[in-house]
Structure formats: C-alpha cells, structure tokens
Design a protein around this motif. Sequence first.
Motif, PDB file in Angstrom:
ATOM      1  N   VAL A 183      13.239  -7.144  -8.976  1.00 40.48           N
ATOM      2  CA  VAL A 183      12.146  -6.226  -8.641  1.00 40.48           C
ATOM      3  C   VAL A 183      11.020  -7.061  -8.044  1.00 40.48           C
ATOM      4  N   LEU A 184      10.718  -6.822  -6.777  1.00 44.88           N
ATOM      5  CA  LEU A 184       9.802  -7.689  -6.030  1.00 44.88           C
ATOM      6  C   LEU A 184       8.397  -7.110  -5.922  1.00 44.88           C
ATOM      7  N   ALA A 185       8.279  -5.804  -5.851  1.00 45.83           N
ATOM      8  CA  ALA A 185       6.973  -5.132  -5.796  1.00 45.83           C
ATOM      9  C   ALA A 185       7.192  -3.698  -6.266  1.00 45.83           C
ATOM     10  N   TRP A 186       6.167  -3.092  -6.882  1.00 41.19           N
ATOM     11  CA  TRP A 186       6.345  -1.786  -7.500  1.00 41.19           C
ATOM     12  C   TRP A 186       4.992  -1.113  -7.658  1.00 41.19           C
ATOM     13  N   ASN A 187       5.012   0.182  -7.944  1.00 38.71           N
ATOM     14  CA  ASN A 187       3.766   0.876  -8.263  1.00 38.71           C
ATOM     15  C   ASN A 187       3.696   1.150  -9.771  1.00 38.71           C
ATOM     16  N   ASP A 188       2.563   1.691 -10.211  1.00 42.70           N
ATOM     17  CA  ASP A 188       2.363   1.913 -11.647  1.00 42.70           C
ATOM     18  C   ASP A 188       3.390   2.877 -12.232  1.00 42.70           C
ATOM     19  N   SER A 189       3.806   3.856 -11.439  1.00 44.50           N
ATOM     20  CA  SER A 189       4.767   4.841 -11.933  1.00 44.50           C
ATOM     21  C   SER A 189       6.107   4.191 -12.258  1.00 44.50           C
ATOM     22  N   TRP A 190       6.503   3.211 -11.445  1.00 46.02           N
ATOM     23  CA  TRP A 190       7.744   2.472 -11.724  1.00 46.02           C
ATOM     24  C   TRP A 190       7.606   1.709 -13.042  1.00 46.02           C
ATOM     25  N   ASP A 191       6.468   1.055 -13.204  1.00 47.76           N
ATOM     26  CA  ASP A 191       6.211   0.273 -14.410  1.00 47.76           C
ATOM     27  C   ASP A 191       6.221   1.160 -15.646  1.00 47.76           C
ATOM     28  N   ASP A 192       5.637   2.356 -15.524  1.00 43.57           N
ATOM     29  CA  ASP A 192       5.588   3.277 -16.660  1.00 43.57           C
ATOM     30  C   ASP A 192       6.968   3.850 -16.983  1.00 43.57           C
ATOM     31  N   THR A 193       7.776   4.072 -15.952  1.00 43.87           N
ATOM     32  CA  THR A 193       9.085   4.694 -16.145  1.00 43.87           C
ATOM     33  C   THR A 193      10.077   3.747 -16.799  1.00 43.87           C
ATOM     34  N   PHE A 194      10.024   2.467 -16.385  1.00 51.48           N
ATOM     35  CA  PHE A 194      10.965   1.467 -16.897  1.00 51.48           C
ATOM     36  C   PHE A 194      10.191   0.375 -17.647  1.00 51.48           C
ATOM     37  N   ARG A 239       0.833  -1.204   0.000  1.00 48.09           N
ATOM     38  CA  ARG A 239       0.000   0.000   0.000  1.00 48.09           C
ATOM     39  C   ARG A 239       0.868   1.255   0.000  1.00 48.09           C
ATOM     40  N   VAL A 240       1.960   1.193   0.724  1.00 44.03           N
ATOM     41  CA  VAL A 240       2.867   2.349   0.787  1.00 44.03           C
ATOM     42  C   VAL A 240       3.389   2.716  -0.598  1.00 44.03           C
ATOM     43  N   LEU A 241       3.659   1.721  -1.425  1.00 42.19           N
ATOM     44  CA  LEU A 241       4.140   1.996  -2.780  1.00 42.19           C
ATOM     45  C   LEU A 241       3.141   2.857  -3.538  1.00 42.19           C
ATOM     46  N   ASN A 242       1.875   2.527  -3.432  1.00 43.95           N
ATOM     47  CA  ASN A 242       0.854   3.263  -4.174  1.00 43.95           C
ATOM     48  C   ASN A 242       0.619   4.651  -3.600  1.00 43.95           C
ATOM     49  N   LEU A 243       0.885   4.830  -2.308  1.00 40.07           N
ATOM     50  CA  LEU A 243       0.730   6.147  -1.707  1.00 40.07           C
ATOM     51  C   LEU A 243       1.717   7.152  -2.285  1.00 40.07           C
ATOM     52  N   ARG A 279       2.585   7.449  -5.457  1.00 37.28           N
ATOM     53  CA  ARG A 279       2.274   7.902  -6.804  1.00 37.28           C
ATOM     54  C   ARG A 279       1.937   9.400  -6.793  1.00 37.28           C
ATOM     55  N   PRO A 280       2.348  10.180  -7.819  1.00 33.54           N
ATOM     56  CA  PRO A 280       2.924   9.753  -9.105  1.00 33.54           C
ATOM     57  C   PRO A 280       4.435   9.488  -9.080  1.00 33.54           C
ATOM     58  N   ASN A 281       5.068   9.574  -7.907  1.00 39.71           N
ATOM     59  CA  ASN A 281       6.486   9.228  -7.840  1.00 39.71           C
ATOM     60  C   ASN A 281       6.655   7.718  -7.984  1.00 39.71           C
ATOM     61  N   LEU A 282       7.769   7.300  -8.588  1.00 36.50           N
ATOM     62  CA  LEU A 282       7.993   5.870  -8.760  1.00 36.50           C
ATOM     63  C   LEU A 282       8.559   5.268  -7.475  1.00 36.50           C
ATOM     64  N   ALA A 283       8.150   4.041  -7.183  1.00 37.41           N
ATOM     65  CA  ALA A 283       8.599   3.374  -5.963  1.00 37.41           C
ATOM     66  C   ALA A 283       8.575   1.863  -6.171  1.00 37.41           C
ATOM     67  N   ALA A 284       9.536   1.177  -5.546  1.00 34.71           N
ATOM     68  CA  ALA A 284       9.618  -0.280  -5.684  1.00 34.71           C
ATOM     69  C   ALA A 284      10.438  -0.854  -4.542  1.00 34.71           C
ATOM     70  N   TYR A 285      10.278  -2.163  -4.338  1.00 30.89           N
ATOM     71  CA  TYR A 285      11.150  -2.930  -3.458  1.00 30.89           C
ATOM     72  C   TYR A 285      11.991  -3.847  -4.337  1.00 30.89           C
ATOM     73  N   ILE A 286      13.306  -3.844  -4.102  1.00 28.90           N
ATOM     74  CA  ILE A 286      14.194  -4.751  -4.829  1.00 28.90           C
ATOM     75  C   ILE A 286      15.088  -5.470  -3.824  1.00 28.90           C
ATOM     76  N   ASP A 287      15.755  -6.525  -4.274  1.00 32.38           N
ATOM     77  CA  ASP A 287      16.694  -7.209  -3.389  1.00 32.38           C
ATOM     78  C   ASP A 287      18.121  -6.886  -3.814  1.00 32.38           C
ATOM     79  N   LEU A 288      19.100  -7.505  -3.156  1.00 32.32           N
ATOM     80  CA  LEU A 288      20.502  -7.196  -3.423  1.00 32.32           C
ATOM     81  C   LEU A 288      20.931  -7.589  -4.826  1.00 32.32           C
ATOM     82  N   ARG A 289      20.191  -8.519  -5.447  1.00 31.22           N
ATOM     83  CA  ARG A 289      20.532  -8.932  -6.809  1.00 31.22           C
ATOM     84  C   ARG A 289      19.726  -8.176  -7.850  1.00 31.22           C
ATOM     85  N   ALA A 290      19.072  -7.085  -7.411  1.00 34.24           N
ATOM     86  CA  ALA A 290      18.303  -6.199  -8.291  1.00 34.24           C
ATOM     87  C   ALA A 290      17.033  -6.840  -8.831  1.00 34.24           C
TER      88      ALA A 290
END
Length: 247
Positions: A118-129, A99-103, A105-116
């Motif tokens: 992408v584990l969870a993301w919001n729409d802005s992240w998806d649109d940007t990359f 839920r925090v990821l979506n809060l 928006r419109p800024n991009l946000a995601a959770y990733i691990d040490l090996r890069a």
Amino acid sequence: MEAPTFGNLLRRLRDGRGLSRERLAFNAGVSASYITHLEKGERGNPTREVVEALIRHLDLLDPLSAADHRQLSDLAGLGSGDLPTVEQLCDAITANMRRVLNLHRPNLAAYIDLRANVLAWNDSWDDTFPGVTEDGNMLRWLFGNDLATRVMVNWESDVRQVVRWLRGLIGRSGDTAGFADLLQELGEFPKFRQAWSEGGVAFAPHVWTLHLRNPVTGLRRKVYAQTGRIDTGPHPGHLMAILGLNS
C-alpha cells in the motif's frame, strides 16, 4: 513457497492430463529432454511457436481454462521485466495523484503495487482496513492481522480468490524472483500455504464486490471495488489504483 514458473505450471498441466513428457514432446515437435529441461527451469524461455504447440496438445486432451492459458503465456516471458522497488513507486506518486485520493472520500481509495504494498491511501481506506497502513502490505494484513477476519465478512473465500489473483499477477509481471521474499513471508501463515497449494490461477476483474464489517460496531456494508492499472509515469503497469464505492 515456490513462485509460479513456466516449468512448474507446464508440469502441473501435463500431470493433470496423465501425459508423459515423451508424448507431449512428440506432439509439440521437440525432444523429451527439452521438456524435462523446461520443467526443471534449466532452459531459457521457449519460443512462441513452442508455447503454442504445447498449449494446442494440452488443450486437445483437456481444454485449458482461460486463466491457465494466459498464465502459461505470461510465464513464457511476455511480462514487463524487473519489478521496481517500493521506494521507486512511492516517488512516482505525484502530489496531484495524492489529492485525487482525498477527493474520493468518503469512498475508500489507495494506490498499491503488484505485490500488494500500500503506497498511498485516503482516510477512508485507513478506517476500513485498520492496521494495514502500519503494516504496509494488504496480503500480510489479510493473513497476519486478526482484524482482517473481522473486517472481511467472507474472509475464507476472499483470501482464496486473492491468492489465485496473486498467481496471475506474478505471471504477468515477468519477474517471478521479485516475489520470492513476499512468498517466503506469506508462507509463514498456514491459511496462505493451504490456498497456495491449491494451485489455481485467476485474473482480477475491473470491478468486484467486497462485503465488509466494522470491527467495532459490527455494522456491515457492501463496497464495489474498482481497479485500474496506471500506465503512465516512470513505471507503467506497476501501479494500481483501487476505488471502493459504497453501495
């Protein structure tokens, strides 16, 4: 592609100073054969006292960068152990964290691990990359997706910096074997091999600047990326939150 180890970093630093194994061993108070075994990975991690003695003499001949100093210490065994799987890390992301990821928006946000991964993301992240969430890994996207060179305005310099950060993360993780499959995959890309061969190491700042381009419209924008390690939950230190603030 070979993951960084204490031995191969020690050899690079020693060779870069024109220093023989015998001279390094004498000044560190160990045997030359021990240095040989360390460089070949035939011994366990050295003690803190040995690492400090090696660093003192290397630093005396030619000061180590802060990154090389930290990397040598990390690779000596101060990391956090075996890497959790992608599935384990995805399970550790709670509904509230999503839920925090979506809060944001419109800024991009995601959770990733040490090996890069992408584990969870919001729409802005998806649109940007575009394409990264289908691939599932930022590094594979950077080197293997043609869109990356259109999205990242400074792609050439950005990917070289990312490779240096990757070296630092591998050392910090304490599990170089856990990166072997990823390195083998990335080794298929000539640009990655070129950047990796440079041998540099760095550690990502908490805030850095990204210059991005919309691949369809060509519109450019500047994003301030903030990274924070998540030290709570079942896998502390293995999850990172990235927030990109539009300037």
